[in-house]
Design an enzyme around this catalytic site. Structure first.
Site, PDB file in Angstrom:
ATOM      1  N   HIS A   1       0.787  -1.296  -0.139  1.00  0.00           N
ATOM      2  CA  HIS A   1       0.021   0.041  -0.032  1.00  0.00           C
ATOM      3  C   HIS A   1       0.859   1.220   0.106  1.00  0.00           C
ATOM      4  CE1 HIS A   1      -3.864   1.912   1.821  1.00  0.00           C
ATOM      5  NE2 HIS A   1      -3.221   2.889   1.156  1.00  0.00           N
TER       6      HIS A   1
ATOM      7  N   HIS B   1       1.328   5.377  -2.231  1.00  0.00           N
ATOM      8  CA  HIS B   1       0.810   6.430  -3.180  1.00  0.00           C
ATOM      9  C   HIS B   1       1.900   7.171  -3.636  1.00  0.00           C
ATOM     10  CE1 HIS B   1      -3.205   5.879  -1.552  1.00  0.00           C
ATOM     11  NE2 HIS B   1      -2.866   5.844  -0.507  1.00  0.00           N
TER      12      HIS B   1
ATOM     13  N   ARG C   1       1.489   9.116  -6.745  1.00  0.00           N
ATOM     14  CA  ARG C   1       1.267  10.397  -7.312  1.00  0.00           C
ATOM     15  C   ARG C   1       1.430  10.612  -8.583  1.00  0.00           C
ATOM     16  NH1 ARG C   1      -1.773  10.570  -2.829  1.00  0.00           N
ATOM     17  NH2 ARG C   1      -0.694  11.111  -0.983  1.00  0.00           N
TER      18      ARG C   1
ATOM     19  N   ASN D   1      -5.088   6.144  -7.068  1.00  0.00           N
ATOM     20  CA  ASN D   1      -5.835   7.529  -6.755  1.00  0.00           C
ATOM     21  C   ASN D   1      -5.070   8.481  -7.212  1.00  0.00           C
ATOM     22  OD1 ASN D   1      -4.076   7.118  -4.544  1.00  0.00           O
ATOM     23  ND2 ASN D   1      -5.554   8.539  -3.055  1.00  0.00           N
TER      24      ASN D   1
ATOM     25  N   ASP E   1      -9.087   2.843  -2.730  1.00  0.00           N
ATOM     26  CA  ASP E   1      -8.312   3.367  -1.973  1.00  0.00           C
ATOM     27  C   ASP E   1      -8.392   5.107  -1.971  1.00  0.00           C
ATOM     28  OD1 ASP E   1      -6.933   3.216   0.888  1.00  0.00           O
ATOM     29  OD2 ASP E   1      -5.343   4.338  -0.034  1.00  0.00           O
TER      30      ASP E   1
ATOM     31  N   HIS F   1      -5.089  -0.626   6.284  1.00  0.00           N
ATOM     32  CA  HIS F   1      -4.869   0.424   7.232  1.00  0.00           C
ATOM     33  C   HIS F   1      -5.836   0.506   8.433  1.00  0.00           C
ATOM     34  CE1 HIS F   1      -7.838   2.740   5.072  1.00  0.00           C
ATOM     35  NE2 HIS F   1      -6.729   3.151   4.259  1.00  0.00           N
TER      36      HIS F   1
ATOM     37  N   ASN G   1      -5.632   9.287   7.497  1.00  0.00           N
ATOM     38  CA  ASN G   1      -7.003   8.432   7.392  1.00  0.00           C
ATOM     39  C   ASN G   1      -6.754   7.089   7.153  1.00  0.00           C
ATOM     40  OD1 ASN G   1      -9.571   8.371   7.330  1.00  0.00           O
ATOM     41  ND2 ASN G   1      -9.762   9.003   5.250  1.00  0.00           N
TER      42      ASN G   1
ATOM     43  N   ASP H   1       1.104   2.809   3.706  1.00  0.00           N
ATOM     44  CA  ASP H   1       0.017   3.791   3.416  1.00  0.00           C
ATOM     45  C   ASP H   1       0.911   4.978   3.320  1.00  0.00           C
ATOM     46  OD1 ASP H   1      -2.107   5.016   2.485  1.00  0.00           O
ATOM     47  OD2 ASP H   1      -3.310   5.157   4.201  1.00  0.00           O
TER      48      ASP H   1
ATOM     49  N   HIS I   1       2.749  14.316   0.848  1.00  0.00           N
ATOM     50  CA  HIS I   1       2.224  15.618   0.390  1.00  0.00           C
ATOM     51  C   HIS I   1       3.434  16.718   0.819  1.00  0.00           C
ATOM     52  CE1 HIS I   1      -2.021  14.069   0.204  1.00  0.00           C
ATOM     53  NE2 HIS I   1      -1.873  13.367   1.430  1.00  0.00           N
TER      54      HIS I   1
HETATM   55  O1  DOR Z   1      -3.855   9.344   4.868  1.00  0.00           O
HETATM   56  C1  DOR Z   1      -4.246   8.813   3.699  1.00  0.00           C
HETATM   57  N1  DOR Z   1      -3.743   9.219   2.661  1.00  0.00           N
HETATM   58  N2  DOR Z   1      -5.303   7.987   3.879  1.00  0.00           N
HETATM   59  C2  DOR Z   1      -5.990   7.740   2.543  1.00  0.00           C
HETATM   60  O2  DOR Z   1      -6.786   6.961   2.556  1.00  0.00           O
HETATM   61  C3  DOR Z   1      -5.295   8.466   1.278  1.00  0.00           C
HETATM   62  C4  DOR Z   1      -3.987   8.704   1.504  1.00  0.00           C
HETATM   63  C5  DOR Z   1      -3.537   9.432   0.371  1.00  0.00           C
HETATM   64  O3  DOR Z   1      -4.009   9.320  -0.849  1.00  0.00           O
HETATM   65  O4  DOR Z   1      -2.874  10.738   0.479  1.00  0.00           O
HETATM   66 ZN    ZN Z   2      -6.862   4.159   2.323  1.00  0.00          ZN
HETATM   67 ZN    ZN Z   3      -3.696   4.864   1.020  1.00  0.00          ZN
END
Ligand code: DOR
Ligand code: ZN
Ligand code: ZN
Length: 437
Positions: free
Chosen positions: A63, A65, A67, A97, A157, A237, A290, A317, A321
């Site tokens: 899991h 991300h 980007r 996502n 997700d 998560h 989250n 996860d 950012h």
């Molecule tokens: O904290 C999170 N960030 N939870 C998620 O489900 C999505 C993720 C994100 O894409 O930043």
């Molecule tokens: Zn999630």
């Molecule tokens: Zn996630």
């Protein structure tokens, strides 16, 4: 390239290995695992001395991300791969996502091409369950499975598929293709407007809460759908005591469910969100993710769940950012923290150093079991298998530093924390993709 990793503690739970050994690698494959020094005449081998260190199958993160496409300023596939390698990971599964969403064959091929160019760790893409992650039309799972590169799981997700009938249909389709569904368990309405765990801490900070049942209600729904469809369902998560109890119960009944948690859920609680002195309470958005950090009771049950096998996997996860986005007031900042470069050390320090998990149990959570969930022949150190591995100095204590990251982002609550477990080398198919020196 011929390589020998000498005299490390080789730990591989899938083939029940935990002993001092030399590991020989040739053309990307493990060719021998011998008693230390036994094959020392093989002088043509490049040697890596791993005395006092762990030699483990490369870590596998179900899991992350990355980007790309759409938000490359936070992370792109190449920088994400470097962060993974630095963290001891040899395989990662990026969530769909992105912008546009990974919901068709072209997008899957795009991710695979970028991963190929990065030429670093294995990237196994996850396809979106619905087109555009809009929750109304299922994407073409079969085409994405057959796409160049292929998907290895399906997930929405970032949010849940709120339409239960659609989710059931998704599971039926996924089951027919033998693809697992990775469920982000969050009821949209119950969580709406919330920014941290519902409870006293949120109250004292004047922040709107996300109740545990926002997670649990979708966890039990997807457990029931897994039971009725037979679809392999992986719950992402997990953060609450109630979810752990539901999953424990589901497993006792033979339902095909697996689950992950992340280091922050067993290291931190909602109390840690509070920064500043008494009377000057503020919340820092590097503690915002989250699902949110929960209570001490939840944290202890997460640990119990990892120990008794209710929770199968430690994922990150990894959610990069930009600094400016995270510098916004807590309520407006995006959810998520980076995790690839801190996961091993945080988890080792919290779970193994304390004697809660054995080394084998721990490596199961970080590599062997994720490989089984993905159905890949990795996550194991054995003759004839791919030489994906990490050499880790678990005795080395260090402080997590702000400038130590390969990730493009720095959004983590763990800066300044002292941990054990320094990644020294990461190898993918016998190629060094990260070395400390
Ligand atoms: O904290 C999170 N960030 N939870 C998620 O489900 C999505 C993720 C994100 O894409 O930043
Ligand atoms: Zn999630
Ligand atoms: Zn996630």
């Amino acid at each position: 390239m011929k390589l020998c990793i000498r005299n490390g503690l080789v730990i591989s739970p899938r083939n029940d290995l935990e002993r001092l050994a030399d590991v020989y690698i040739e053309d990307g494959i493990v060719t021998a695992i011998t008693e230390p020094g036994e094959g020392s005449s093989k002088t043509e081998y490049r040697e890596i001395f791993a005395e006092g260190k762990w030699v483990v199958p490369g870590l596998i993160d179900l899991h992350v991300h990355f980007r790309e496409p759409g938000y490359e300023y936070k992370e792109d596939i190449a920088s994400g791969c470097l962060a993974a390698a630095k963290g001891g990971f040899t395989t990662v599964c990026p969530m769909p996502n992105t912008k546009p969403v990974i919901d068709n064959t072209d997008m899957v091929a795009y991710v695979s091409k970028k991963a190929m160019e990065a030429n670093c760790v294995n990237v196994l893409p996850i396809g979106a369950i619905t087109l555009g992650q809009e929750g109304s039309i299922l994407s073409d799972f079969e085409a994405m499975k057959e796409a160049s590169g292929s998907i290895f799981a399906l997930s929405e997700d970032g949010k849940s598929v709120m339409d239960s009938l659609l989710m059931k249909k998704a599971m039926e389709k996924a089951k027919a293709l033998d693809l697992p569904i990775f469920s982000h368990t969050e009821d949209r309405e119950l969580a709406k407007g919330g920014v941290m765990n519902e409870g006293e801490v949120a109250h004292s900070l004047g922040l709107p809460g996300i109740p545990p049942e926002a997670e649990e209600i979708i966890a039990i729904r997807d457990i029931l759908l897994a039971k009725n469809t037979g679809c392999r369902t992986h719950l992402c998560h997990i953060s609450t005591k109630g979810s752990v109890e539901l999953i424990r119960h589901a497993k006792q009944h033979g339902i095909p469910v697996t689950a992950e948690t992340a280091p922050h859920y067993f290291v931190l609680t909602d109390q840690d969100v509070i920064q500043g002195k008494e009377g000057m309470k503020t919340a820092d958005s590097n503690w915002k993710m989250n699902p949110p950090l929960r209570s001490e009771e939840d944290r202890l049950e997460i640990i119990k769940g990892l120990k008794d096998g209710t929770l199968d996997v430690i994922a990150t996860d990894h959610a990069p950012h930009h600094h400016e986005e995270k510098a916004r007031p807590f309520q407006e900042a995006p959810f998520g923290i980076i995790g690839l470069e801190t996961s091993f050390a945080l988890s080792y320090t919290a779970l193994v150093k304390t004697g809660i998990l054995t080394p084998k149990e721990f490596i199961s959570c970080m590599s062997a079991t994720p490989a089984q969930i993905l159905g890949i022949d990795r996550g194991i150190l054995e003759v004839g298998k791919a030489a994906d591995l990490a050499v880790i100095d678990v005795e080395r204590e260090y402080e997590i530093g702000l400038d130590s990251f390969a990730s493009k982002s720095r959004n983590t609550p763990f800066i300044g924390r002292k941990v054990f477990g320094q990644i020294c080398y990461t190898m993918v198919d016998g190629k060094v993709v990260y070395s400390l020196e």
